[in-house]
Design an enzyme around this catalytic site. Structure first.
Site, PDB file in Angstrom:
ATOM      1  N   HIS A  89       1.169 -19.874  44.757  1.00 35.68           N
ATOM      2  CA  HIS A  89       1.098 -20.593  43.481  1.00 35.68           C
ATOM      3  C   HIS A  89       1.322 -22.090  43.683  1.00 35.68           C
ATOM      4  O   HIS A  89       1.462 -22.832  42.714  1.00 35.68           O
ATOM      5  CB  HIS A  89       2.155 -20.069  42.504  1.00 35.68           C
ATOM      6  CG  HIS A  89       2.104 -18.597  42.302  1.00 35.68           C
ATOM      7  ND1 HIS A  89       2.977 -17.729  42.916  1.00 35.68           N
ATOM      8  CD2 HIS A  89       1.265 -17.835  41.559  1.00 35.68           C
ATOM      9  CE1 HIS A  89       2.688 -16.493  42.557  1.00 35.68           C
ATOM     10  NE2 HIS A  89       1.649 -16.518  41.745  1.00 35.68           N
TER      11      HIS A  89
ATOM     12  N   LYS B 281       3.871  -7.603  44.104  1.00 33.63           N
ATOM     13  CA  LYS B 281       4.279  -8.764  44.892  1.00 33.63           C
ATOM     14  C   LYS B 281       5.672  -9.207  44.456  1.00 33.63           C
ATOM     15  O   LYS B 281       6.010  -9.151  43.279  1.00 33.63           O
ATOM     16  CB  LYS B 281       3.285  -9.927  44.715  1.00 33.63           C
ATOM     17  CG  LYS B 281       1.868  -9.582  45.131  1.00 33.63           C
ATOM     18  CD  LYS B 281       0.954 -10.798  45.105  1.00 33.63           C
ATOM     19  CE  LYS B 281       0.851 -11.479  43.764  1.00 33.63           C
ATOM     20  NZ  LYS B 281       0.333 -10.576  42.685  1.00 33.63           N
TER      21      LYS B 281
ATOM     22  N   GLY C  12      -0.771 -12.494  38.346  1.00 39.34           N
ATOM     23  CA  GLY C  12      -1.463 -13.604  37.718  1.00 39.34           C
ATOM     24  C   GLY C  12      -2.863 -13.779  38.273  1.00 39.34           C
ATOM     25  O   GLY C  12      -3.120 -13.509  39.445  1.00 39.34           O
ATOM     26  N   SER C  13      -3.770 -14.225  37.431  1.00 41.91           N
ATOM     27  CA  SER C  13      -5.126 -14.521  37.892  1.00 41.91           C
ATOM     28  C   SER C  13      -5.115 -15.825  38.689  1.00 41.91           C
ATOM     29  O   SER C  13      -4.139 -16.554  38.720  1.00 41.91           O
ATOM     30  CB  SER C  13      -6.064 -14.622  36.690  1.00 41.91           C
ATOM     31  OG  SER C  13      -6.119 -13.387  36.006  1.00 41.91           O
ATOM     32  N   GLY C  14      -6.249 -16.100  39.346  1.00 38.56           N
ATOM     33  CA  GLY C  14      -6.332 -17.274  40.211  1.00 38.56           C
ATOM     34  C   GLY C  14      -6.233 -16.948  41.676  1.00 38.56           C
ATOM     35  O   GLY C  14      -6.363 -17.838  42.520  1.00 38.56           O
ATOM     36  N   HIS C  15      -5.992 -15.654  41.990  1.00 37.52           N
ATOM     37  CA  HIS C  15      -5.879 -15.226  43.391  1.00 37.52           C
ATOM     38  C   HIS C  15      -7.066 -14.366  43.809  1.00 37.52           C
ATOM     39  O   HIS C  15      -6.996 -13.658  44.818  1.00 37.52           O
ATOM     40  CB  HIS C  15      -4.587 -14.437  43.592  1.00 37.52           C
ATOM     41  CG  HIS C  15      -3.354 -15.162  43.199  1.00 37.52           C
ATOM     42  ND1 HIS C  15      -3.019 -16.391  43.714  1.00 37.52           N
ATOM     43  CD2 HIS C  15      -2.371 -14.844  42.307  1.00 37.52           C
ATOM     44  CE1 HIS C  15      -1.885 -16.797  43.182  1.00 37.52           C
ATOM     45  NE2 HIS C  15      -1.476 -15.884  42.317  1.00 37.52           N
TER      46      HIS C  15
ATOM     47  N   ASP D   5       6.829 -10.580  38.026  1.00 39.29           N
ATOM     48  CA  ASP D   5       6.057  -9.387  38.339  1.00 39.29           C
ATOM     49  C   ASP D   5       6.966  -8.167  38.471  1.00 39.29           C
ATOM     50  O   ASP D   5       6.703  -7.101  37.888  1.00 39.29           O
ATOM     51  CB  ASP D   5       5.272  -9.584  39.636  1.00 39.29           C
ATOM     52  CG  ASP D   5       4.081 -10.503  39.471  1.00 39.29           C
ATOM     53  OD1 ASP D   5       3.944 -11.105  38.391  1.00 39.29           O
ATOM     54  OD2 ASP D   5       3.294 -10.622  40.426  1.00 39.29           O
TER      55      ASP D   5
END
Length: 329
Positions: free
Chosen positions: A215, A104, A53-56, A109
């Site tokens: 998250h 991860k 996921g994006s945001g990391h 995932d």
């Protein structure tokens, strides 16, 4: 919610376009932005693919390039990429030696990468990273979560692949590095997913979430804010108790910011971690301080310790050229 965005639905696409433009010498975007690919692929090399996921950011796209990943698949914010993204990336980066997925340990995932492996016609193997010592189980993962230690796995395995490691050898190395690596995080504030428009969780001004996930998943416990030394002591205690290093061991220390923590505070935490390592007879021969695996704008940090020998240290030190890590080139 205050964010530098145009519209919730276009955040990821516009961010990827900006990233690709800023680092056009290193990366290129795949069709429909399904993946970020290394601009110049190395013939005859095992391909490395990761994603999430994006945001990391900069995880994972920021680690695409020489000495690390060949491609990364970005999902929507805090959402796994889809199997078709991964399959398209494999087709774009395969050099005839197979592809290693570095994943991860989150249920979505792992499931999607496994489905993608079944969709490909070329050899694919997986390394699942589960370095988080905070909790054994969560609603987001099966067993331990994969967090900042993922970057260390990507770096060391990426270096070995650059030097000609075969697919089986790269997988075995990834599993070994993962077994040597442990992390734990702490949050001082929440983060806000653009699509949600409100903080993921609430913390009082005098509270912190000890053992938080990337998250915003619950950690070990919610407690009153303590001094940096006390916070580091609990985090490093959990890490070192789990790793059980022998006195005289050498390690890589990663002090990772979650996106909203000033460098001054990260270096202060580095100092606190160093004192604890010294007390346990562990020598950090390499140290990395900065925001490498973030949680949007969350305030807080994680500490990662990865035990290394001479071989792993040399792989870490070998040339790398990505948007987020560069040395030796």
């Amino acid at each position: 919610m205050k964010k530098l965005i145009n519209a919730v639905d276009t955040v990821l696409a516009e961010s990827l376009d900006g990233f690709a433009a800023a680092h056009a010498d290193i990366v290129t975007l795949g069709t429909d932005r399904l993946f970020v690919r290394r601009k110049t692929l190395k013939p005859g090399k095992v391909a490395l693919l990761s994603g999430g996921g994006s945001g990391h950011e900069p995880l994972h796209a920021g680690f695409v390039g020489h000495g690390m990943l060949d491609a990364a698949c970005p999902g929507q914010v805090f959402t796994s990429p889809t199997p078709d993204q991964m399959a398209a990336a494999v087709a774009a980066i395969d050099q005839g030696k197979g592809t290693l997925f570095i994943v991860k340990n989150y249920e979505g995932d792992v499931m999607n990468f496994e489905m993608a492996a079944d969709m490909t016609e070329t050899p694919v193997k997986l390394v699942v990273v589960d370095d988080d010592v905070a909790v054994e189980k969560s609603t987001y993962s099966i067993g331990r979560r994969g967090v900042a230690g993922t970057m260390i796995v990507e770096r060391i395995v990426g270096a070995a692949a650059e030097q000609g490691a075969a697919l089986d050898e790269a997988q075995a190395l990834g599993k070994d590095v993962n077994a040597r690596t442990r992390s734990m995080g702490v949050a001082l504030t929440s983060c806000t997913v653009p699509a949600a428009g409100k903080p993921t969780f609430q913390l009082a001004e005098d509270e912190m979430e000890m053992g938080v996930g990337i998250h915003g998943e619950p950690g070990r416990r919610r407690v009153k804010l303590e001094s940096a030394d006390a916070i580091a002591a609990e985090m490093m205690g959990a890490i070192l108790d789990d790793l059980a290093p022998k006195s005289g061991s050498e390690a890589i220390l990663l002090v990772n910011g979650f996106g909203g923590t000033p460098s001054m505070e990260l270096y202060l935490m580095c100092n606190a971690a160093n004192k604890i390592l010294a007390g346990r007879g562990v020598k950090p021969i390499r140290t990395l301080v900065g925001s490498y695996v973030t949680s949007l704008e969350m305030a807080g940090c994680s500490l990662t310790v990865s035990l290394v020998d001479d071989k792993l240290a040399k792989l870490w030190d070998s040339p790398v050229h990505t948007a987020a890590l560069r040395w030796g080139m």
